[in-house]
Enzyme design. Structure first.
Site, PDB file in Angstrom:
ATOM      1  N   HIS A   1      38.745  42.049  47.213  1.00  0.00           N
ATOM      2  CA  HIS A   1      38.372  41.272  46.024  1.00  0.00           C
ATOM      3  C   HIS A   1      38.861  39.835  46.123  1.00  0.00           C
ATOM      4  CE1 HIS A   1      37.249  45.050  44.247  1.00  0.00           C
ATOM      5  NE2 HIS A   1      38.468  45.521  44.384  1.00  0.00           N
TER       6      HIS A   1
ATOM      7  N   HIS B   1      47.265  35.141  44.203  1.00  0.00           N
ATOM      8  CA  HIS B   1      45.934  35.310  44.801  1.00  0.00           C
ATOM      9  C   HIS B   1      45.038  34.197  44.274  1.00  0.00           C
ATOM     10  CE1 HIS B   1      45.683  37.459  40.933  1.00  0.00           C
ATOM     11  NE2 HIS B   1      44.483  36.923  40.897  1.00  0.00           N
TER      12      HIS B   1
ATOM     13  N   HIS C   1      40.834  32.828  43.258  1.00  0.00           N
ATOM     14  CA  HIS C   1      39.417  33.064  42.948  1.00  0.00           C
ATOM     15  C   HIS C   1      38.687  31.787  43.355  1.00  0.00           C
ATOM     16  CE1 HIS C   1      40.456  36.617  40.459  1.00  0.00           C
ATOM     17  NE2 HIS C   1      41.560  35.925  40.233  1.00  0.00           N
TER      18      HIS C   1
ATOM     19  N   HIS D   1      46.315  32.182  40.951  1.00  0.00           N
ATOM     20  CA  HIS D   1      47.025  32.973  39.945  1.00  0.00           C
ATOM     21  C   HIS D   1      48.348  33.469  40.523  1.00  0.00           C
ATOM     22  CE1 HIS D   1      43.056  34.025  37.648  1.00  0.00           C
ATOM     23  NE2 HIS D   1      43.530  32.829  37.346  1.00  0.00           N
TER      24      HIS D   1
ATOM     25  N   THR E   1      42.268  39.642  34.795  1.00  0.00           N
ATOM     26  CA  THR E   1      40.854  39.252  34.911  1.00  0.00           C
ATOM     27  C   THR E   1      40.097  40.140  35.892  1.00  0.00           C
ATOM     28  OG1 THR E   1      41.267  37.648  36.681  1.00  0.00           O
ATOM     29  CG2 THR E   1      41.435  36.838  34.396  1.00  0.00           C
ATOM     30  N   THR E   2      40.783  41.143  36.419  1.00  0.00           N
ATOM     31  CA  THR E   2      40.143  42.165  37.255  1.00  0.00           C
ATOM     32  C   THR E   2      40.505  43.524  36.672  1.00  0.00           C
ATOM     33  OG1 THR E   2      42.075  42.214  38.717  1.00  0.00           O
ATOM     34  CG2 THR E   2      40.237  40.817  39.387  1.00  0.00           C
TER      35      THR E   2
END
Length: 264
Positions: free
Chosen positions: A66, A96, A98, A121, A201-202
């Site tokens: 992801h 991580h 995005h 994040h 958010t996941t």
């Protein structure tokens, strides 16, 4: 399908489908959000944000299918965030990113409707109150995530150590040692922030996050950004799908107040 657990960022398993497996996706404190800067409430009672990060606490870098994630030793309070809206220290567990396929999208939070090419994040947990990250991740005050926007322009020298390691984790499910990386080098000069109560958010999208979104973005080069976009959602044996557009769009505010540590 771009991910395990039946969720991803594709047409058939992307954010618009998550509520089927995770009904809290339609909850009252979901993230990310669009931050409307003129509606953020300046709160002088908010403390300055302090990120006390020790140099050699990073352990590994992983492609989890992801995102790309760097994990930390979180056995003590040597790498913590304090102050801001938080009571007590929260320990850094992982960070991580995005990002988008092109520079006009990629961030999860938006500011006055504007997206950035990427968002970092830094995920912390409340070890004073909870005994494990898992326990904290399901508690309303369990997590604190610091969000940093990335824009493209000049090269970011400190980011090279990270982007130069990405080739080792190109495929989903790959992991490499990644020691002595201090994420303090990825923070902007200014500590001005917005804060609001939100969620992961996941999936599982738990409503356990105090969000702290820094106002000032950091800058990386297009070359560095390209290395993120060369990662894959897929394993070595699968048909290759590039890891891009791994972001959830903004969710309804539903009456929440966004506070600002600075006067607009």
């Amino acid at each position: 399908m771009t991910g395990h657990h039946g969720w991803g960022y594709g047409q058939d398993d992307g954010p618009s489908h998550w509520h089927k497996l995770y009904p809290i996706a339609q909850g009252d404190r979901q993230s990310p959000i669009n931050i409307i800067s003129s509606q953020a409430v300046y709160s002088p009672s908010l403390q300055p944000l302090e990120l006390s990060y020790e140099a050699c606490m990073s352990l590994s870098i992983t492609n989890n299918g992801h995102s790309v994630q760097v994990d930390f030793n979180d056995s003590d309070d040597r790498t913590v965030v304090t102050g801001g809206p938080l009571e007590g220290p929260y320990r850094l567990k992982q960070f991580h990113f995005h990002w988008g396929k092109k520079h006009d999208v990629g961030s999860e939070h938006t500011v006055d409707g504007k997206s950035f090419p990427s968002e970092l994040h830094l995920v912390h947990w409340n070890a004073k109150k909870y005994s494990t990250f898992g326990e904290a991740a399901s508690a309303p005050d369990g997590l604190a995530v610091v969000g940093v926007f990335l824009e493209t322009g000049d090269e970011h020298p400190s980011m090279n150590r990270l982007t130069d390691a990405l080739y080792m984790v190109r495929f989903k499910g790959t992991k490499a040692q990644f020691s002595c990386f201090n994420p303090k080098c990825l923070l902007p000069a200014s500590r001005h922030y917005w804060t609001y109560p939100g969620s992961l958010t996941t999936p599982p999208l738990s409503e356990s996050v105090t969000w702290i979104v820094l106002r000032e973005p950091i800058c990386i080069s297009e070359r560095q950004m390209g290395k993120f976009r060369s990662l894959l959602f897929t394993s070595e044996d699968d048909e290759r799908i590039h890891m891009v557009n791994n972001f959830r769009p903004p969710q309804p505010l539903k009456g929440r107040v966004v506070k600002a540590s600075f006067r607009a």
